[in-house]
Design a protein around this motif. Structure first.
Motif, short mmCIF file in Angstrom:
data_model
loop_
_atom_site.label_atom_id
_atom_site.label_comp_id
_atom_site.label_asym_id
_atom_site.label_seq_id
_atom_site.Cartn_x
_atom_site.Cartn_y
_atom_site.Cartn_z
N LEU A 50 0.48 1.73 -1.51
CA LEU A 50 0.85 1.06 -0.25
C LEU A 50 -0.33 0.29 0.34
CD1 LEU A 50 3.04 3.81 1.45
CD2 LEU A 50 3.83 1.64 0.44
N GLN A 51 -1.53 0.56 -0.15
CA GLN A 51 -2.73 -0.14 0.30
C GLN A 51 -3.02 -1.40 -0.51
OE1 GLN A 51 -2.41 1.78 3.22
NE2 GLN A 51 -4.40 0.79 3.30
N TRP A 52 -2.19 -1.68 -1.51
CA TRP A 52 -2.36 -2.89 -2.30
C TRP A 52 -2.09 -4.11 -1.42
CZ3 TRP A 52 0.91 -1.36 -7.18
CH2 TRP A 52 0.18 -0.46 -7.97
N HIS A 53 -2.91 -5.13 -1.59
CA HIS A 53 -2.74 -6.39 -0.87
C HIS A 53 -1.86 -7.34 -1.68
CE1 HIS A 53 -5.88 -5.69 2.22
NE2 HIS A 53 -6.34 -4.85 1.29
N TYR A 54 -1.15 -8.21 -0.99
CA TYR A 54 -0.30 -9.17 -1.70
C TYR A 54 -1.05 -10.44 -2.09
CZ TYR A 54 0.36 -11.95 2.58
OH TYR A 54 0.16 -12.72 3.69
N TRP A 59 -2.36 -9.00 3.89
CA TRP A 59 -1.97 -7.68 4.35
C TRP A 59 -1.67 -6.75 3.18
CZ3 TRP A 59 2.06 -9.60 8.43
CH2 TRP A 59 1.39 -9.97 9.60
N THR A 60 -1.72 -5.46 3.47
CA THR A 60 -1.30 -4.46 2.49
C THR A 60 0.22 -4.35 2.53
OG1 THR A 60 -1.37 -2.63 4.06
CG2 THR A 60 -3.43 -3.14 2.85
N ILE A 61 0.77 -3.70 1.52
CA ILE A 61 2.21 -3.45 1.52
C ILE A 61 2.59 -2.68 2.80
CG2 ILE A 61 4.09 -2.20 0.38
CD1 ILE A 61 2.63 -2.81 -2.30
N ARG A 62 1.81 -1.69 3.16
CA ARG A 62 2.07 -0.91 4.37
C ARG A 62 2.14 -1.82 5.60
NH1 ARG A 62 1.56 4.20 5.71
NH2 ARG A 62 0.47 4.78 3.83
N GLN A 63 1.17 -2.72 5.73
CA GLN A 63 1.15 -3.63 6.87
C GLN A 63 2.36 -4.57 6.86
OE1 GLN A 63 -2.94 -4.93 6.03
NE2 GLN A 63 -3.36 -4.65 8.22
N VAL A 167 5.71 -8.19 -1.16
CA VAL A 167 5.66 -6.81 -1.63
C VAL A 167 5.75 -6.78 -3.16
CG1 VAL A 167 6.92 -4.61 -1.66
CG2 VAL A 167 6.48 -5.78 0.52
N LEU A 168 6.68 -7.53 -3.72
CA LEU A 168 6.82 -7.56 -5.18
C LEU A 168 5.56 -8.11 -5.84
CD1 LEU A 168 10.50 -8.80 -5.66
CD2 LEU A 168 9.64 -6.44 -5.59
N GLN A 169 4.95 -9.09 -5.21
CA GLN A 169 3.71 -9.69 -5.71
C GLN A 169 2.57 -8.67 -5.72
OE1 GLN A 169 2.96 -13.86 -4.47
NE2 GLN A 169 1.34 -12.93 -3.26
N ALA A 170 2.46 -7.92 -4.64
CA ALA A 170 1.42 -6.88 -4.57
C ALA A 170 1.63 -5.84 -5.67
CB ALA A 170 1.43 -6.22 -3.20
N ILE A 171 2.88 -5.46 -5.89
CA ILE A 171 3.19 -4.47 -6.92
C ILE A 171 2.88 -5.05 -8.31
CG2 ILE A 171 5.07 -3.19 -8.03
CD1 ILE A 171 6.33 -2.98 -5.15
N GLU A 172 3.30 -6.27 -8.55
CA GLU A 172 3.07 -6.91 -9.85
C GLU A 172 1.58 -7.00 -10.17
OE1 GLU A 172 3.44 -11.30 -11.94
OE2 GLU A 172 4.68 -10.87 -10.16
N HIS A 173 0.78 -7.36 -9.18
CA HIS A 173 -0.66 -7.54 -9.41
C HIS A 173 -1.46 -6.27 -9.14
CE1 HIS A 173 -0.60 -11.90 -10.06
NE2 HIS A 173 0.39 -11.93 -9.19
N LYS A 174 -0.77 -5.21 -8.72
CA LYS A 174 -1.43 -3.95 -8.38
C LYS A 174 -2.57 -4.18 -7.38
CE LYS A 174 -0.18 -1.43 -12.46
NZ LYS A 174 0.28 -2.03 -13.63
N GLY A 175 -2.35 -5.17 -6.50
CA GLY A 175 -3.33 -5.46 -5.45
C GLY A 175 -4.61 -6.11 -5.93
N GLU A 176 -4.67 -6.50 -7.22
CA GLU A 176 -5.89 -7.08 -7.79
C GLU A 176 -5.71 -8.56 -8.05
OE1 GLU A 176 -8.77 -5.43 -8.33
OE2 GLU A 176 -7.87 -3.64 -7.47
#
Length: 178
Positions: A50-54, A59-63, A167-176
């Motif tokens: 949830l702390q992964w950034h998009y 922002w993070t997924i949480r934000q 959100v999907l982008q953050a998940i796909e890139h694992k925040g990296e």
């Protein structure tokens, strides 16, 4: 990496004005489906995920989840003000600062539950508005112009799809984003 594409994964809002009933119904459907889509996207994420950034410095997924609840609560208020007052001036808010308040550390299910209830109530209202109702307006003082409810429903349809893509982008890139 294309930072503009990361910031606007579905592109910027495009609104030609004078929508057809089918276009508007599609926008309302986007708003109706958003809470379930968002909940499904984040349901198996850990607290760390949830702390992964998009995007870098985004922002993070949480934000994003908490922002959507805050933003859409404001949106429904804008609709109600426009429907019940002559030409109301809405109160803008500093969303970037709201996304840093302590309540963003709250369990995201609180905001997901709020979105579910809020969107159910909001869609119920939207599905019962007349053509004349959708032409009602409010003043947005930050933009120094008026917006009608046709534009506003299009904007929040876009907002739902925009942040869902984040959100999907953050998940796909694992925040990296190296």
């Amino acid at each position: 990496m294309d930072l503009e594409k990361l910031r606007y994964p579905i592109g910027k809002l495009s609104y030609a004005g004078s929508p057809t009933i089918d276009q508007r119904n599609g926008w309302i459907q986007d708003i109706a489906e958003f809470p379930d889509q968002l909940r499904a996207a984040v349901k198996d994420l850990t607290q760390e995920q949830l702390q992964w950034h998009y995007r870098p410095e985004g922002w993070t997924i949480r934000q994003v989840v908490h922002h959507c609840a805050d933003s859409h609560l404001n949106a429904q208020l804008r609709f109600k003000l426009a429907l019940t007052e002559g030409l109301p001036t809405i109160k803008p808010y500093k969303e970037a600062l709201w996304a840093q308040l302590p309540d963003i550390e709250e369990d995201i299910n609180v905001s997901l539950d709020l979105l579910t209830a809020l969107h159910k109530k909001w869609v119920y209202l939207l599905e019962r508005l007349s053509e004349e109702d959708f032409s009602r307006q409010y003043i947005h003082p930050e933009h120094n112009k008026t917006f009608d409810l046709n534009f506003t429903v299009a904007m929040y349809s876009w907002h739902c799809r925009h942040h869902y893509a984040h959100v999907l982008q953050a998940i796909e890139h694992k925040g990296e984003f190296a």
